[in-house]
Enzyme design. Structure first.
Site, PDB file in Angstrom:
ATOM      1  N   ASN A   7       0.900  -1.195  -0.092  1.00 12.98           N
ATOM      2  CA  ASN A   7       0.165  -0.082  -0.081  1.00 12.98           C
ATOM      3  C   ASN A   7       0.822   1.295  -0.189  1.00 12.98           C
ATOM      4  O   ASN A   7       1.407   1.441   0.916  1.00 12.98           O
ATOM      5  CB  ASN A   7      -0.955  -0.040   1.104  1.00 12.98           C
ATOM      6  CG  ASN A   7      -1.772   1.205   1.244  1.00 12.98           C
ATOM      7  OD1 ASN A   7      -1.527   2.228   0.950  1.00 12.98           O
ATOM      8  ND2 ASN A   7      -3.119   1.025   1.602  1.00 12.98           N
ATOM      9  N   GLU A  34      -3.931   1.688  -2.746  1.00 11.66           N
ATOM     10  CA  GLU A  34      -4.081   3.267  -2.582  1.00 11.66           C
ATOM     11  C   GLU A  34      -3.230   4.285  -3.551  1.00 11.66           C
ATOM     12  O   GLU A  34      -2.686   4.834  -3.319  1.00 11.66           O
ATOM     13  CB  GLU A  34      -3.943   3.335  -1.004  1.00 11.66           C
ATOM     14  CG  GLU A  34      -4.880   3.297  -0.129  1.00 11.66           C
ATOM     15  CD  GLU A  34      -4.863   4.258   1.112  1.00 11.66           C
ATOM     16  OE1 GLU A  34      -4.230   3.879   1.924  1.00 11.66           O
ATOM     17  OE2 GLU A  34      -5.290   5.449   1.150  1.00 11.66           O
ATOM     18  N   ASP A 150      -3.910  -5.213   1.333  1.00  8.72           N
ATOM     19  CA  ASP A 150      -4.108  -4.413   2.625  1.00  8.72           C
ATOM     20  C   ASP A 150      -5.643  -4.812   2.930  1.00  8.72           C
ATOM     21  O   ASP A 150      -6.436  -4.332   2.439  1.00  8.72           O
ATOM     22  CB  ASP A 150      -4.081  -2.910   2.410  1.00  8.72           C
ATOM     23  CG  ASP A 150      -4.448  -2.135   3.472  1.00  8.72           C
ATOM     24  OD1 ASP A 150      -4.831  -2.561   4.665  1.00  8.72           O
ATOM     25  OD2 ASP A 150      -4.404  -0.803   3.701  1.00  8.72           O
ATOM     26  N   ASN A 152      -6.734  -4.395   6.058  1.00  7.90           N
ATOM     27  CA  ASN A 152      -7.394  -3.737   6.932  1.00  7.90           C
ATOM     28  C   ASN A 152      -7.785  -4.469   8.130  1.00  7.90           C
ATOM     29  O   ASN A 152      -8.829  -4.177   8.903  1.00  7.90           O
ATOM     30  CB  ASN A 152      -8.375  -2.665   6.344  1.00  7.90           C
ATOM     31  CG  ASN A 152      -7.443  -1.467   5.997  1.00  7.90           C
ATOM     32  OD1 ASN A 152      -6.879  -0.900   6.811  1.00  7.90           O
ATOM     33  ND2 ASN A 152      -8.037  -0.828   4.976  1.00  7.90           N
ATOM     34  N   ASP A 221      -1.421  -6.135   6.310  1.00  4.88           N
ATOM     35  CA  ASP A 221      -1.208  -6.270   4.630  1.00  4.88           C
ATOM     36  C   ASP A 221      -0.842  -7.904   4.836  1.00  4.88           C
ATOM     37  O   ASP A 221       0.355  -8.400   5.377  1.00  4.88           O
ATOM     38  CB  ASP A 221      -0.126  -5.567   4.365  1.00  4.88           C
ATOM     39  CG  ASP A 221      -0.323  -3.872   4.316  1.00  4.88           C
ATOM     40  OD1 ASP A 221      -0.985  -3.361   3.450  1.00  4.88           O
ATOM     41  OD2 ASP A 221      -0.116  -3.559   5.440  1.00  4.88           O
ATOM     42  N   ASP A 250       2.740   4.773   4.999  1.00  4.32           N
ATOM     43  CA  ASP A 250       2.658   4.494   6.373  1.00  4.32           C
ATOM     44  C   ASP A 250       2.715   2.746   6.055  1.00  4.32           C
ATOM     45  O   ASP A 250       2.844   2.285   7.389  1.00  4.32           O
ATOM     46  CB  ASP A 250       1.503   4.942   6.873  1.00  4.32           C
ATOM     47  CG  ASP A 250       0.216   5.254   6.142  1.00  4.32           C
ATOM     48  OD1 ASP A 250       0.243   4.544   4.691  1.00  4.32           O
ATOM     49  OD2 ASP A 250      -0.660   6.012   6.520  1.00  4.32           O
ATOM     50  N   HIS A 251       2.550   2.220   5.008  1.00  6.03           N
ATOM     51  CA  HIS A 251       2.576   0.638   5.043  1.00  6.03           C
ATOM     52  C   HIS A 251       4.044   0.345   4.296  1.00  6.03           C
ATOM     53  O   HIS A 251       4.551   1.239   3.499  1.00  6.03           O
ATOM     54  CB  HIS A 251       1.588   0.075   4.026  1.00  6.03           C
ATOM     55  CG  HIS A 251       0.084   0.225   4.416  1.00  6.03           C
ATOM     56  ND1 HIS A 251      -0.788  -0.760   4.915  1.00  6.03           N
ATOM     57  CD2 HIS A 251      -0.449   1.511   4.652  1.00  6.03           C
ATOM     58  CE1 HIS A 251      -1.967  -0.205   5.009  1.00  6.03           C
ATOM     59  NE2 HIS A 251      -1.975   0.954   5.026  1.00  6.03           N
TER      60      HIS A 251
END
Length: 260
Positions: A7, A34, A150, A152, A221, A250-251
């Site tokens: 991501n 994303e 991802d 989530n 992930d 951030d991933h």
DNA sequence: ATGGCGCGTCAAACGCGA
């Protein structure tokens, strides 16, 4: 064959990092989430120069997924079955020819679902259910496939540095965890967890509050492997070093190596 | 202990993420 998922939180903001990563780690396939770009805005050129074929399912401003592959695409599908009215760009899957036959690889961006108790959370649960039904259909083909992306979802308390902090979050709700588990229960393998049973392995650290410096992360992930893909699993890992790069996502990238 | 960010859309705040 090395297959990575990442991501990247905006393909345009991350283009230099993505190219550096690809030159350094040389994955055969990378699933991106994303991308936050429409198809026409996706910077395919620089990736093609590195030898990747590009398949994009984009959307303006939000979401968006892509698959980059050194192997040619035999087929690409960019909808998750089960809801014709769903306009969010969260799923793309490609079929690739490999020496041993064919392999299917999906890049998915499962809804965040926050805040709980809203239509966002019910959309998340419905989306996981659709993914489970799709996984069931794919399993009937008895071929190697990878559902990468991802999710989530924090599957277990050991997948978070501070599980208590996520109690009221959609990522760690019992319903979210059970729905993820039900996909695994269909017969898929969480490759990273299989290769790394130890706790403390994370794929996301918030930008805020010095989360990375404190290693206050979560593992959300995942690469889920069909039995035929798991048979050929050689190694899996998390490339957390990219989180320390300048202007990071951030991933971080998560990968599997398959003997196919 | 608390609060702390970043991206895309637009051209100033705002929606959204996790």
């Amino acid at each position: 064959m090395k297959v990575t998922t990442w991501n990247i939180n905006g393909v345009k903001a991350r283009i230099d990092s993505a190219l550096t990563y690809l030159r350094q780690e040389l994955p055969d396939v990378i699933c991106l989430q994303e991308i936050k770009s429409v198809d026409e805005g996706f910077p395919a050129g620089p990736f093609e120069e590195l030898g990747y074929n590009v398949a994009v399912h984009g959307q303006k401003g939000f979401n968006g997924v892509a698959i980059l592959s050194k192997l040619a695409f035999d087929d690409v599908a960019s909808r998750l079955p089960g809801d014709e009215t769903d306009e969010q760009a969260r799923y793309i899957e490609a079929t690739l020819s490999v020496p041993s036959g064919a392999v299917k690889i999906a890049s998915l961006y499962l809804p965040n679902g926050n805040p709980i108790g809203t239509e966002k959370f019910s959309y998340k649960l419905a989306w996981i259910k659709r993914l489970q039904e799709h996984a069931r259909d794919l399993l009937k083909e008895e071929m190697p496939f990878i559902l990468a992306g991802d999710y989530n979802v924090i599957p277990l308390p050991e997948d978070a540095k501070q599980p208590k902090a996520w109690t009221d979050d959609a990522l760690f709700q019992p319903e979210s965890r059970a729905a993820f588990r039900q996909i695994v229960n269909e017969g898929l393998t969480d490759a990273v967890r299989l290769c790394h049973p130890e706790p403390g392995l994370y794929t996301f650290w918030d930008y805020q509050a010095g989360a990375f410096q404190k290693d206050n992360g979560i593992r959300i992930d995942h690469l889920l492997l069909s039995p035929q893909a798991a048979d050929r699993l050689v190694a899996a890992g998390v490339d957390s070093f990219t989180r320390a790069w300048e202007k990071p996502s951030d991933h971080v990238p998560v990968w599997v190596d398959l003997d196919i």
